[in-house]
Write an enzyme that holds these catalytic residues in place. Structure first.
Site, PDB file in Angstrom:
ATOM      1  N   TRP A 102       0.832  -1.211   0.000  1.00 53.34           N
ATOM      2  CA  TRP A 102       0.000   0.000   0.000  1.00 53.34           C
ATOM      3  C   TRP A 102       0.859   1.250   0.000  1.00 53.34           C
ATOM      4  O   TRP A 102       0.522   2.237  -0.655  1.00 53.34           O
ATOM      5  CB  TRP A 102      -0.994  -0.005   1.159  1.00 53.34           C
ATOM      6  CG  TRP A 102      -2.061  -1.046   0.986  1.00 53.34           C
ATOM      7  CD1 TRP A 102      -2.284  -2.138   1.774  1.00 53.34           C
ATOM      8  CD2 TRP A 102      -3.037  -1.116  -0.066  1.00 53.34           C
ATOM      9  NE1 TRP A 102      -3.333  -2.870   1.282  1.00 53.34           N
ATOM     10  CE2 TRP A 102      -3.819  -2.275   0.154  1.00 53.34           C
ATOM     11  CE3 TRP A 102      -3.331  -0.317  -1.179  1.00 53.34           C
ATOM     12  CZ2 TRP A 102      -4.871  -2.657  -0.677  1.00 53.34           C
ATOM     13  CZ3 TRP A 102      -4.376  -0.687  -2.020  1.00 53.34           C
ATOM     14  CH2 TRP A 102      -5.129  -1.842  -1.760  1.00 53.34           C
ATOM     15  N   ASP A 169      -1.649   6.397   6.670  1.00 50.95           N
ATOM     16  CA  ASP A 169      -2.718   5.530   6.168  1.00 50.95           C
ATOM     17  C   ASP A 169      -3.014   4.512   7.269  1.00 50.95           C
ATOM     18  O   ASP A 169      -2.243   3.587   7.501  1.00 50.95           O
ATOM     19  CB  ASP A 169      -2.248   4.837   4.886  1.00 50.95           C
ATOM     20  CG  ASP A 169      -3.282   3.861   4.320  1.00 50.95           C
ATOM     21  OD1 ASP A 169      -4.333   3.671   4.961  1.00 50.95           O
ATOM     22  OD2 ASP A 169      -3.025   3.300   3.241  1.00 50.95           O
ATOM     23  N   LYS A 193     -12.567  -1.893   6.841  1.00 53.55           N
ATOM     24  CA  LYS A 193     -11.832  -2.832   7.686  1.00 53.55           C
ATOM     25  C   LYS A 193     -12.305  -2.753   9.133  1.00 53.55           C
ATOM     26  O   LYS A 193     -12.772  -3.737   9.670  1.00 53.55           O
ATOM     27  CB  LYS A 193     -10.338  -2.578   7.562  1.00 53.55           C
ATOM     28  CG  LYS A 193      -9.812  -3.201   6.272  1.00 53.55           C
ATOM     29  CD  LYS A 193      -8.883  -2.354   5.486  1.00 53.55           C
ATOM     30  CE  LYS A 193      -8.683  -2.953   4.099  1.00 53.55           C
ATOM     31  NZ  LYS A 193      -7.858  -2.143   3.240  1.00 53.55           N
TER      32      LYS A 193
HETATM   33  C1  LIG Z   1      -7.296  -1.712   2.120  1.00 50.81           C
HETATM   34  C2  LIG Z   1      -6.237  -0.706   2.165  1.00 50.81           C
HETATM   35  C3  LIG Z   1      -6.133   0.320   1.211  1.00 50.81           C
HETATM   36  C4  LIG Z   1      -7.062   0.431   0.026  1.00 50.81           C
HETATM   37  O1  LIG Z   1      -8.300   0.837   0.410  1.00 50.81           O
HETATM   38  P1  LIG Z   1      -9.445   1.152  -0.667  1.00 50.81           P
HETATM   39  O2  LIG Z   1     -10.503   1.717   0.216  1.00 50.81           O
HETATM   40  O3  LIG Z   1      -9.795  -0.130  -1.328  1.00 50.81           O
HETATM   41  O4  LIG Z   1      -8.905   2.139  -1.624  1.00 50.81           O
HETATM   42  C5  LIG Z   1      -5.139   1.246   1.370  1.00 50.81           C
HETATM   43  N1  LIG Z   1      -4.271   1.185   2.392  1.00 50.81           N
HETATM   44  C6  LIG Z   1      -4.331   0.199   3.321  1.00 50.81           C
HETATM   45  C7  LIG Z   1      -3.345   0.184   4.435  1.00 50.81           C
HETATM   46  C8  LIG Z   1      -5.315  -0.767   3.228  1.00 50.81           C
HETATM   47  O5  LIG Z   1      -5.368  -1.742   4.149  1.00 50.81           O
END
Ligand SMILES: *Cc1c(COP(=O)(O)O)cnc(C)c1O
Length: 357
Positions: A102, A169, A193
């Protein structure tokens, strides 16, 4: 139907009481005679929902008043572009620490907007304690992925960046452990999540970071738009925000983020203890950087991994397949995963190990 446990990395398990409440209110939300899905986003009933969601979120994470909370669309992935569009002017630079897939994707997008310096740990399973000495002093911000959903790693200490704002993030661990929001300039997370269903992305941004985008920044990609219109510039993902509000209420009822953290550490430790004793299953991450949310593990062969996944499914343990880039298995133990689910996973692994040694 037999009980199943959903170990998916996302969209992920939601608290059962939340789903029951959604069902109960689905045809008639709060005496409106209609479904929450049908409500205008300009109605008093919906304004109430989005305001409560923000208030609860602020309360749960103790977000100071000099931060905005925004509810956006486009997933965490759109933030990979929005962040540099709002925080970087031409000729300015930012540092990105690459701890997994990511982070790499975040760099790909940011590199289209400005100069990006990257820092990559030597060993993907050990994240060093970075300090300002590891960073470029001219950077506008330092970007990290605080929990690496695919690799199963986390920072044991967040980088000490001095005066340079930290941007994180937190998609796969927000609301699972206490954080000190003041230490960050911007935090973002896709909801699917730990916060709710897919479709909504939460951004916590310090007020002085908003309003600096260049004039050619598209309106929909400018944080200022959402600040001015309280996340109601255009139609927001109303149903996702409603379910997220219910999840936030559930977290509060459970005792808040502190209590979530205690439970999450307990669940993760149970699985790590088993993995460390196991002669068949292994987790490759160094102990101090092991994620409490996403736990990858594997056997010595692809055939055994496949056999285990099949067996797990028969036991109602779903979506344990590891990310295609790393293979093996991965158990995501988000807030809504009950301890019984983890215990059942361990029992099944233990039984499988006995049969295959
Ligand atoms: C799942 C995830 C993403 C992507 O998320 P989307 O909502 O599908 O764009 C980005 N960063 C991390 C750390 C993730 O776990």
């Amino acid at each position: 139907m037999e009980q199943v446990f959903n170990f998916s990395a996302g969209p992920a398990v939601l608290p059962k009481p939340v789903l029951a409440k959604v069902q109960e209110e689905l045809l008639n939300y709060d005496q409106t005679g209609m479904s929450v899905m049908e409500l205008s986003h300009r109605s008093a009933a919906f304004e109430n929902i989005i305001e409560s969601a923000e208030a609860l979120f602020r309360e749960l994470l103790a977000i100071p008043d000099d931060y905005h909370v925004l509810f956006l669309q486009g997933g965490a992935s759109l933030q990979f572009s929005m962040i540099p569009l709002n925080l970087l002017r031409p000729h300015q630079s930012a540092d990105y620490i690459i701890t997994g897939s990511w982070s790499k994707k975040a760099v790909t997008e940011a590199s289209k907007q400005g100069t990006i310096n990257t820092i990559t740990p030597e060993n993907p399973y050990i994240i060093p304690d970075y300090t300002h000495q590891d960073l470029s002093s001219a950077s506008q911000y330092v970007h990290i992925t605080s929990n690496n959903t695919i690799e199963g790693t986390r920072y044991s200490r967040y980088p000490k960046t001095g005066d340079i704002p930290l941007v994180a993030d937190m998609s796969s661990h927000i609301l699972s452990d206490s954080i000190d929001v003041k230490k960050f300039g911007l935090i973002y997370a896709g909801a699917q999540k730990n916060l709710g269903p897919s479709g909504v992305t939460v951004v916590i941004v310090r007020k002085d970071f908003v309003g600096n985008a260049s004039d050619n920044c598209p309106t929909m990609l400018n944080y200022e738009t959402y600040v001015k219109h309280k996340s109601l510039f255009n139609t927001p993902p109303t149903f996702a925000i409603y379910v997220m509000k219910l999840v936030l209420e559930w977290v509060k009822q459970q005792g808040g983020v502190k209590e979530m953290e205690v439970k999450n550490k307990e669940k993760a430790q149970m699985l790590y203890n088993f993995l460390d004793e196991s002669k068949l299953f292994k987790n490759p991450v160094s102990k101090q950087n092991r994620s409490f949310m996403n736990i990858p593990f594997l056997t010595e062969s692809k055939q055994l991994d496949e056999a285990f996944l099949k067996r797990a499914e028969q036991e109602g343990l779903m979506f344990l397949k590891g990310h295609r880039s790393v293979g093996g298995m991965r158990a995501s133990l988000y807030n809504a995963m009950p301890l019984e689910g983890v215990q059942k996973l361990i029992d099944t692994m233990s039984q499988f190990e006995k049969e295959n040694r």
